[in-house]
Design a protein around this motif. Sequence first.
Motif, PDB file in Angstrom:
ATOM      1  N   SER B 121     -19.514  -8.871   7.733  1.00  0.00           N
ATOM      2  CA  SER B 121     -18.454  -8.711   8.447  1.00  0.00           C
ATOM      3  C   SER B 121     -17.291  -8.496   7.554  1.00  0.00           C
ATOM      4  CB  SER B 121     -18.016 -10.245   9.310  1.00  0.00           C
ATOM      5  OG  SER B 121     -17.641 -11.145   8.268  1.00  0.00           O
ATOM      6  N   ILE B 122     -17.273  -9.031   6.659  1.00  0.00           N
ATOM      7  CA  ILE B 122     -15.927  -8.870   5.632  1.00  0.00           C
ATOM      8  C   ILE B 122     -15.884  -7.334   5.123  1.00  0.00           C
ATOM      9  CG2 ILE B 122     -16.666  -9.648   3.392  1.00  0.00           C
ATOM     10  CD1 ILE B 122     -13.805 -10.840   3.734  1.00  0.00           C
ATOM     11  N   LEU B 123     -17.332  -6.913   4.723  1.00  0.00           N
ATOM     12  CA  LEU B 123     -17.079  -5.503   4.387  1.00  0.00           C
ATOM     13  C   LEU B 123     -16.753  -4.622   5.495  1.00  0.00           C
ATOM     14  CD1 LEU B 123     -19.966  -6.007   1.766  1.00  0.00           C
ATOM     15  CD2 LEU B 123     -18.075  -4.473   1.100  1.00  0.00           C
ATOM     16  N   SER B 124     -17.282  -4.843   6.783  1.00  0.00           N
ATOM     17  CA  SER B 124     -16.781  -3.809   7.612  1.00  0.00           C
ATOM     18  C   SER B 124     -15.250  -3.881   8.134  1.00  0.00           C
ATOM     19  CB  SER B 124     -17.785  -3.862   8.980  1.00  0.00           C
ATOM     20  OG  SER B 124     -17.323  -4.708   9.879  1.00  0.00           O
ATOM     21  N   ALA B 125     -14.924  -4.958   8.048  1.00  0.00           N
ATOM     22  CA  ALA B 125     -13.447  -5.421   8.112  1.00  0.00           C
ATOM     23  C   ALA B 125     -12.715  -4.717   6.856  1.00  0.00           C
ATOM     24  CB  ALA B 125     -13.087  -6.764   8.075  1.00  0.00           C
ATOM     25  N   GLY B 126     -13.168  -4.694   5.790  1.00  0.00           N
ATOM     26  CA  GLY B 126     -12.417  -4.028   4.656  1.00  0.00           C
ATOM     27  C   GLY B 126     -12.435  -2.450   4.730  1.00  0.00           C
ATOM     28  N   VAL B 127     -13.495  -1.864   5.266  1.00  0.00           N
ATOM     29  CA  VAL B 127     -13.606  -0.412   5.747  1.00  0.00           C
ATOM     30  C   VAL B 127     -12.580  -0.010   6.662  1.00  0.00           C
ATOM     31  CG1 VAL B 127     -14.871   1.591   6.254  1.00  0.00           C
ATOM     32  CG2 VAL B 127     -16.000  -0.061   4.985  1.00  0.00           C
ATOM     33  N   VAL B 128     -12.478  -0.825   7.858  1.00  0.00           N
ATOM     34  CA  VAL B 128     -11.373  -0.905   8.880  1.00  0.00           C
ATOM     35  C   VAL B 128     -10.084  -0.688   8.067  1.00  0.00           C
ATOM     36  CG1 VAL B 128     -10.365  -1.554  10.886  1.00  0.00           C
ATOM     37  CG2 VAL B 128     -12.767  -1.637  10.582  1.00  0.00           C
ATOM     38  N   HIS B 129      -9.778  -1.724   7.404  1.00  0.00           N
ATOM     39  CA  HIS B 129      -8.361  -1.887   6.813  1.00  0.00           C
ATOM     40  C   HIS B 129      -7.974  -0.764   5.920  1.00  0.00           C
ATOM     41  CE1 HIS B 129      -5.374  -4.475   4.862  1.00  0.00           C
ATOM     42  NE2 HIS B 129      -5.198  -5.144   6.167  1.00  0.00           N
ATOM     43  N   SER B 130      -9.036  -0.373   5.086  1.00  0.00           N
ATOM     44  CA  SER B 130      -8.458   0.509   4.311  1.00  0.00           C
ATOM     45  C   SER B 130      -8.416   2.077   4.622  1.00  0.00           C
ATOM     46  CB  SER B 130      -9.599   0.682   2.989  1.00  0.00           C
ATOM     47  OG  SER B 130      -9.606  -0.586   2.475  1.00  0.00           O
ATOM     48  N   VAL B 131      -9.242   2.291   5.679  1.00  0.00           N
ATOM     49  CA  VAL B 131      -9.236   3.620   6.397  1.00  0.00           C
ATOM     50  C   VAL B 131      -8.017   3.527   7.059  1.00  0.00           C
ATOM     51  CG1 VAL B 131     -10.234   4.989   8.002  1.00  0.00           C
ATOM     52  CG2 VAL B 131     -11.670   4.164   6.367  1.00  0.00           C
ATOM     53  N   THR B 132      -7.697   2.780   7.655  1.00  0.00           N
ATOM     54  CA  THR B 132      -6.486   2.533   8.676  1.00  0.00           C
ATOM     55  C   THR B 132      -5.261   2.793   7.831  1.00  0.00           C
ATOM     56  OG1 THR B 132      -7.443   0.985  10.241  1.00  0.00           O
ATOM     57  CG2 THR B 132      -5.256   1.149  10.490  1.00  0.00           C
ATOM     58  N   GLN B 133      -5.256   2.055   6.854  1.00  0.00           N
ATOM     59  CA  GLN B 133      -4.044   2.275   5.868  1.00  0.00           C
ATOM     60  C   GLN B 133      -3.913   3.463   5.263  1.00  0.00           C
ATOM     61  OE1 GLN B 133      -4.488  -0.842   2.811  1.00  0.00           O
ATOM     62  NE2 GLN B 133      -2.723  -2.151   3.780  1.00  0.00           N
ATOM     63  N   ALA B 134      -5.241   4.180   4.886  1.00  0.00           N
ATOM     64  CA  ALA B 134      -5.008   5.550   4.406  1.00  0.00           C
ATOM     65  C   ALA B 134      -4.373   6.459   5.431  1.00  0.00           C
ATOM     66  CB  ALA B 134      -6.425   6.068   4.110  1.00  0.00           C
ATOM     67  N   CYS B 135      -4.610   6.376   6.767  1.00  0.00           N
ATOM     68  CA  CYS B 135      -4.337   7.074   7.900  1.00  0.00           C
ATOM     69  C   CYS B 135      -2.726   6.842   7.886  1.00  0.00           C
ATOM     70  CB  CYS B 135      -4.653   6.319   9.423  1.00  0.00           C
ATOM     71  SG  CYS B 135      -6.342   7.124   9.919  1.00  0.00           S
ATOM     72  N   THR B 136      -2.197   5.972   7.943  1.00  0.00           N
ATOM     73  CA  THR B 136      -0.840   5.479   8.099  1.00  0.00           C
ATOM     74  C   THR B 136      -0.174   6.328   6.794  1.00  0.00           C
ATOM     75  OG1 THR B 136      -1.662   3.468   8.901  1.00  0.00           O
ATOM     76  CG2 THR B 136       0.976   3.839   8.572  1.00  0.00           C
ATOM     77  N   ALA B 137      -0.509   5.999   5.710  1.00  0.00           N
ATOM     78  CA  ALA B 137      -0.012   6.625   4.607  1.00  0.00           C
ATOM     79  C   ALA B 137      -0.090   8.181   4.624  1.00  0.00           C
ATOM     80  CB  ALA B 137      -0.679   5.911   3.348  1.00  0.00           C
ATOM     81  N   GLY B 138      -0.810   8.620   5.518  1.00  0.00           N
ATOM     82  CA  GLY B 138      -0.941  10.072   5.457  1.00  0.00           C
ATOM     83  C   GLY B 138      -2.171  10.764   4.603  1.00  0.00           C
ATOM     84  N   ASN B 139      -2.996   9.942   4.051  1.00  0.00           N
ATOM     85  CA  ASN B 139      -3.941  10.536   2.928  1.00  0.00           C
ATOM     86  C   ASN B 139      -5.081  11.229   3.637  1.00  0.00           C
ATOM     87  OD1 ASN B 139      -2.413   9.527   1.029  1.00  0.00           O
ATOM     88  ND2 ASN B 139      -3.536   7.665   0.669  1.00  0.00           N
TER      89      ASN B 139
END
Lengths: 377, 361
Positions: B121-139
């Motif tokens: 659960s924490i690993l899939s949450a981690g992926v969501v978190h980072s990918v979402t942040q990368a989206c917002t940052a425009g990466n």
Amino acid sequence: MRTLNSLLIMLILLIWYGEGKKTKLKGIRWWTLANIGKPSNDLRSNTQLYNSPSLLPLTKKQRKLVTKHPGTISALQNGARMAIDECKFQFRNRRWNCPTQDVGNGGPIFGKILDKGNRETAFIYAITSAAVTHSVARACAEGSIYSCSCDYNLKQPSGKDWEWGGCSDNAKFGHKFSRKFVDVLEKGRDFRYMMNLHNNEAGRVHVSKEMKKGCKCHGMSGSCAIKTCWMRLPSFRDVGDRLKDRFDGASQVISGNEGSRILGNRPNTGRKKKRYKSFQFAPVNPNHKKPGRRDLVYFDSSPSYCEKDTSIDFPGTYGRECNATSIGIDGCDLLCCGRGYVSKSYMVRERCSCIFRWCCDVKCEVCTRTKVLHTCK
Amino acid sequence: MTMKRNSVEPFLCFARFCLFIWILISPSHTFGNWMYLGVSSITAPRDNICNNFPGLVDQQKSLCLQNPQALRGVREGAKKAIYECQAQFSSERWNCTLSSNYSVFGHVLKKGTRETAFIYSILSAGVVHSVTQACTAGNLTTCTCDVSAREGEHTVEGWKWGGCSDNVKYGIEFSRQFVDASESTRSEKSENIRNRMNLHNNEVGRKIVAELMKFRCRCHGVSGSCAVQTCWKSLSDFRTIGETLKQKYEAPIRIARRSLRTLKRAEKTKRRVPISYTELVYVHRSPNYCRANRKRGILGTKGRECNKTSSGSDSCDLLCCGRGYNTQVVRLVERCECKFIWCCYVKCKTCETLLDKHTCK
């Protein structure tokens, strides 16, 4: 001739062995005092007790001591019982649950574990000598021992509106008496005796150095305009808790490099004193902390207490009740050593939803509840 | 002919047996291999990283090829999750032990315990978190801020939607495709309860990230007053997510091994109660992690530092499993009472403190 010689040697060995056994077990016999009658403050009933050698599981020196201080016998009985109860309480959730056996007079109550030198042994010695200190000190203040009384020396500078003057528990006397009474059995120069002496002293220190101030107000309408204060002993549960803490952190020791300074250069001090202060313990792992005065020491590592062990008369954890939801040492997982457990549900009839009715009775209903009992396989 | 046939048959039989055993064993070797991204040292995705990276299944490889930037997000997410797992379990008997091979967590993933549930659960949450942040940052080129919540929210108080909300939907969708891929390919062979347990726990991690989205505003009226506000939704920090998942870990649901279509509780009296995506599920009971067991990858708690005064899981009593503890005196030399002296240096004293350090027996 040769057969005669070997027979003689065998006989000597046998006697020596028997004697060794005797001296080992002799020491702990006074704990059976816990089984004798009910303790009472009436001194006359005890005069019979300590004079009759058949009743007394004490050594000669101990008997002398008890006769010299009339009234201590009931305190000792009380102390022995306190020690056993406390040991059972502190270890109720552990694999080794302080099993005792009722063997009548003269038998070792705690069993053969006393011949070992592990942490559990250390705890037993400490708690018993602490109990003697505690109950004798208390009995002094209660007035049930002839040769001692309250401790009036424990005075600190009085405060503004209160003064010292109460009857403090006589921990000094208790400490001294326990030293004379309990330590009399550890006569050897063996490492085990040194360990026992250390643990005995540790138990006593936990009682006599943890005195607390108690005060009582007796001004008008119970106000605190006038106070009397005195020092009182910690409750024995406190002592047990502290000793249990020390049990968890007990240090495994070997004889220190400095050795014992028994033949030291302090010729004027008494023989007894030297024995207490001079022996040096060093932790097995030199990185660990050196054991202090209050720390328990041991040299044997404990068995796992999972299986039956005849060398210490321990039946194992078979059939013990355990807690299915706990992850601690009382949980079924650890207590049953991974053997699994049997759950059995049973019905209990209890009184419940009780209501108080004016005036004056309490009315209850009877509920039946199912409870689940888990026992180790 | 018959002779020949007889001599060949045992060999064939053996070969079939070997194949069977290999099929049985092989999935356990590839368990959670994408998690290795979290500990490997890739800095920039190269052309062949997608194909050569150990343990990515085909779907993950094609995702990686389509969107090479996202792999960095996955890596960051896995790293964050592993770090968070170790932080959350630093005082437990199982302290999120890592193993040195590609499977990252090693033996613990082989069984479906509570710990495994937490890891997934924490690993899939981690992926969501980072990918979402990368989206917002425009990466990432394939996504941007979430603008769906932007319109029509002009209320009386004078604030309005307008900020760049974190695009958690994209993150969740990406995580579903990427993280769940390793489970769905294996489940073709057999409808494995473990696969379904992992899928459920993955989903729990994702749902928690979405649930813990926060509402943030910034004021930019005259002199910074809040007459004009811009508001947007943002992810909460990963520590909060870790803490929430740790709470879920404390009270997970045990599921029956034979759950046909939907997962069913192992507890018979509660079979009818549906299992929602707010709770972690597990199949096997956890061991107690007290004694070292090399075969099962358990290090044991011997030598772990414990807290004498606490009563929680890091207490000496619980952590040492009743074996007691050793005490060491540690001399701590620190700089202390530092003063700034004009101009420009800082003068300190060195202080020595003696500390008691307790380690389990």
